[in-house]
Design an enzyme around this catalytic site. Structure first.
Site, PDB file in Angstrom:
ATOM      1  N   LYS A 116      77.349 -14.022  14.597  1.00  0.00           N
ATOM      2  CA  LYS A 116      78.201 -13.007  13.966  1.00  0.00           C
ATOM      3  C   LYS A 116      77.423 -11.724  13.669  1.00  0.00           C
ATOM      4  CE  LYS A 116      81.996 -15.550  13.527  1.00  0.00           C
ATOM      5  NZ  LYS A 116      81.569 -16.904  13.926  1.00  0.00           N
TER       6      LYS A 116
HETATM    7  C1  LIG Z   1      82.130 -17.867  14.497  1.00  0.00           C
HETATM    8  C2  LIG Z   1      81.295 -18.908  15.130  1.00  0.00           C
HETATM    9  C3  LIG Z   1      81.659 -19.483  16.341  1.00  0.00           C
HETATM   10  C4  LIG Z   1      82.963 -19.215  17.033  1.00  0.00           C
HETATM   11  O1  LIG Z   1      83.133 -17.930  17.507  1.00  0.00           O
HETATM   12  P1  LIG Z   1      84.594 -17.416  17.885  1.00  0.00           P
HETATM   13  O2  LIG Z   1      84.393 -16.027  18.246  1.00  0.00           O
HETATM   14  O3  LIG Z   1      85.433 -17.592  16.640  1.00  0.00           O
HETATM   15  O4  LIG Z   1      85.094 -18.273  18.979  1.00  0.00           O
HETATM   16  C5  LIG Z   1      80.797 -20.401  16.913  1.00  0.00           C
HETATM   17  N1  LIG Z   1      79.666 -20.772  16.293  1.00  0.00           N
HETATM   18  C6  LIG Z   1      79.286 -20.247  15.116  1.00  0.00           C
HETATM   19  C7  LIG Z   1      78.039 -20.718  14.498  1.00  0.00           C
HETATM   20  C8  LIG Z   1      80.073 -19.288  14.495  1.00  0.00           C
HETATM   21  O5  LIG Z   1      79.706 -18.773  13.328  1.00  0.00           O
END
Ligand SMILES: *Cc1c(COP(=O)(O)O)cnc(C)c1O
Length: 483
Positions: A116
């Site tokens: 993120k």
């Molecule tokens: C948010 C997140 C995801 C998923 O990502 P999306 O864009 O919602 O598909 C996968 N792994 C981790 C550790 C995350 O924080």
């Protein structure tokens, strides 16, 4: 000049700056560019040797008009935004000895240790840039399944143009993730722990959607969002697909497949965008846990909201893959955008959409999917650690499980397993999987250790009165700030 339109097709086209600051389009759709630039393979060849940030500059420049943001400002913003990453190349690669031709792509070297950070670093700095120029101020409202919140809080902290409210389901994230939000000393970050959320982050998204729908309240407090409906994150999240492809191949055209632990489809949407622009990724693999929202889409033609299961890979305990609408817009060239809006409305009303064979064939082209159980995840964490002393976080393990399960649909091409979080964010899961009384050193991180020694600052609220409680506290805080 690229304009931004809504996937519901009912909002006027706007420029880049407006699309970013708005978050959702006024009709409730997601902003998408009115056309997607196509990159010739000669151009891709030229990009092959660029650093991550130089590559990001080239790709983002295709979507941001120079009149909205001059080139020098974009370069400077990228430098500032990614200065806090511990890997200079932003993402790193780790070949696995135990799985032939598979490399882990580590996307977790940002300050809050998840992927993120990659989208959020850019988006929050972009908000601050536009707002400072307009001499404006925004209230940010965001919900998290554990990783968006820390990233939003970290990058907003101390920015004079922003006040950030970060909501999380109290018992559905780890203590480490919680502390990343609650131990920041900055006065403009407000974590809110919400109790009794049977649907986790989706419950919080529903409250946020209602607050956004109240146009006068939204305008009064200047509320906006940096969640994954914001185009700025999706655009930035296409860059790691290009970079990873270049690092893994010797010429454009070689097949590479990529497995992505997924929930909201924001990460994969970046992959879909990269492919639409011309990057020849062979298969994109949607890796789900038991909450198989994407697996249903790619194997049963069905988008359907079911009950939420709590799993070891809690960051992808998500019921609504909201960015799938953008993917449909990228790939369904002959479908009018209103049709995508109709599906979106139907899904919002009934929790279900079943796609035709023809639509399915178009959107599932180049995709594979799989859903994995907790015991497979725990087993893989243990097996990989015992074989080669490499520690997977539970989400990377979901992606690796998908790669293992789909071997007969892969053709021996290089495989990239996206690791979206550092294992230090999930110490209990990792330790239990390993069956050890102590975490290995690679299961810790200095920033996580440091956060254990700080005071926590948090609001606490029950989900049943969250909306009214939030309105009250946000309004009071807003009035205090204005005095
Ligand atoms: C948010 C997140 C995801 C998923 O990502 P999306 O864009 O919602 O598909 C996968 N792994 C981790 C550790 C995350 O924080």
């Amino acid at each position: 000049m690229i304009k931004y339109i809504s996937t519901k097709g009912q909002s006027p086209a706007v420029d880049f700056e407006s699309a970013i600051l708005a978050g959702f389009a006024p009709d409730g759709g997601l902003y998408v560019p009115d056309r997607i630039p196509e990159i010739a393979s000669t151009q891709l060849e030229e990009w092959r040797h660029l650093s991550y940030l130089d590559l990001a500059f080239e790709i983002l420049s295709l979507y941001i008009d120079r009149s909205v943001m001059p080139a020098t400002d974009l370069r400077e913003l990228l430098q500032t935004a990614y200065a806090a990453f511990e890997a200079e190349e932003i993402i790193t690669f780790h070949p696995l000895a135990s799985s032939a031709n598979t490399q882990v792509v580590e996307l977790f070297h940002g300050p809050t240790l998840s992927f993120k950070d990659i989208g959020m670093a850019f988006l929050v700095h972009l908000f601050h840039y536009f707002l400072a120029r307009r001499k404006e101020y925004r209230t940010l409202l965001v919900a998290t399944t554990g990783d968006t919140g820390p990233a939003a809080a970290y990058f907003s902290a101390g920015k004079s143009t922003l006040d950030a409210w970060v909501l999380y389901p109290d018992d559905k994230i780890t203590e480490m993730q919680e502390r990343q939000m609650t131990t920041l000393p900055h006065a403009n970050v407000h974590p809110v722990a919400v109790t009794h959320c049977p649907e986790g982050g989706d419950d919080l998204d529903a409250v946020i959607a209602r607050i956004f729908a109240d146009k006068s309240f939204k305008a009064q407090l200047n509320i906006s969002s940096v969640n994954s409906i914001n185009w700025g994150r999706i655009m930035m999240q296409s860059v790691h697909y290009f970079y990873a492809y270049f690092q893994t191949t010797t010429r454009i055209g070689e097949p590479v497949s990529m497995a992505v632990p997924s929930g909201g489809f924001g990460n994969l949407c970046g992959g879909s965008l990269a492919r639409k622009m011309g990057l020849p990724i062979r298969k994109l693999i949607a890796a789900n846990n038991k909450n198989a929202c994407l697996h249903r889409i790619f194997s049963e033609r069905k988008m359907q909201k079911e009950e939420l299961y709590e799993t070891l890979s809690s960051a992808i305990d998500i019921l609504v893959p909201i960015n799938f609408w953008r993917h449909l817009y990228f790939v369904l060239d002959d479908t009018p955008i209103d049709e995508i809006g109709n599906w979106q409305d139907t899904f919002e009303k009934t929790g279900e959409v079943i796609f035709s064979e023809e639509i399915f064939a178009a959107y599932a082209n180049g995709f594979l999917s799989h859903c994995t159980t907790d015991s497979e995840v725990a087993g893989l964490i243990k097996a990989v650690f015992e074989e080669e002393a490499y520690l997977l976080d539970p989400h990377a393990a979901v992606a690796l499980a998908a790669i293992d399960a789909l071997q007969d649909k892969l053709e021996g091409e290089p495989l990239l397993c996206f690791a979206t979080a550092h294992p230090a964010k999930f110490p209990e899961v990792v330790q239990a999987a390993l069956g050890k009384s102590e975490l290995p050193v690679s299961g810790g991180h200095p920033s996580i250790e440091a956060a254990k020694q700080y005071c926590e600052k948090v609001y606490r609220c029950d989900n049943s009165y969250l909306e009214s409680a939030l309105r009250t506290i946000m309004e009071r805080r807003w009035e205090m700030e204005r005095e």
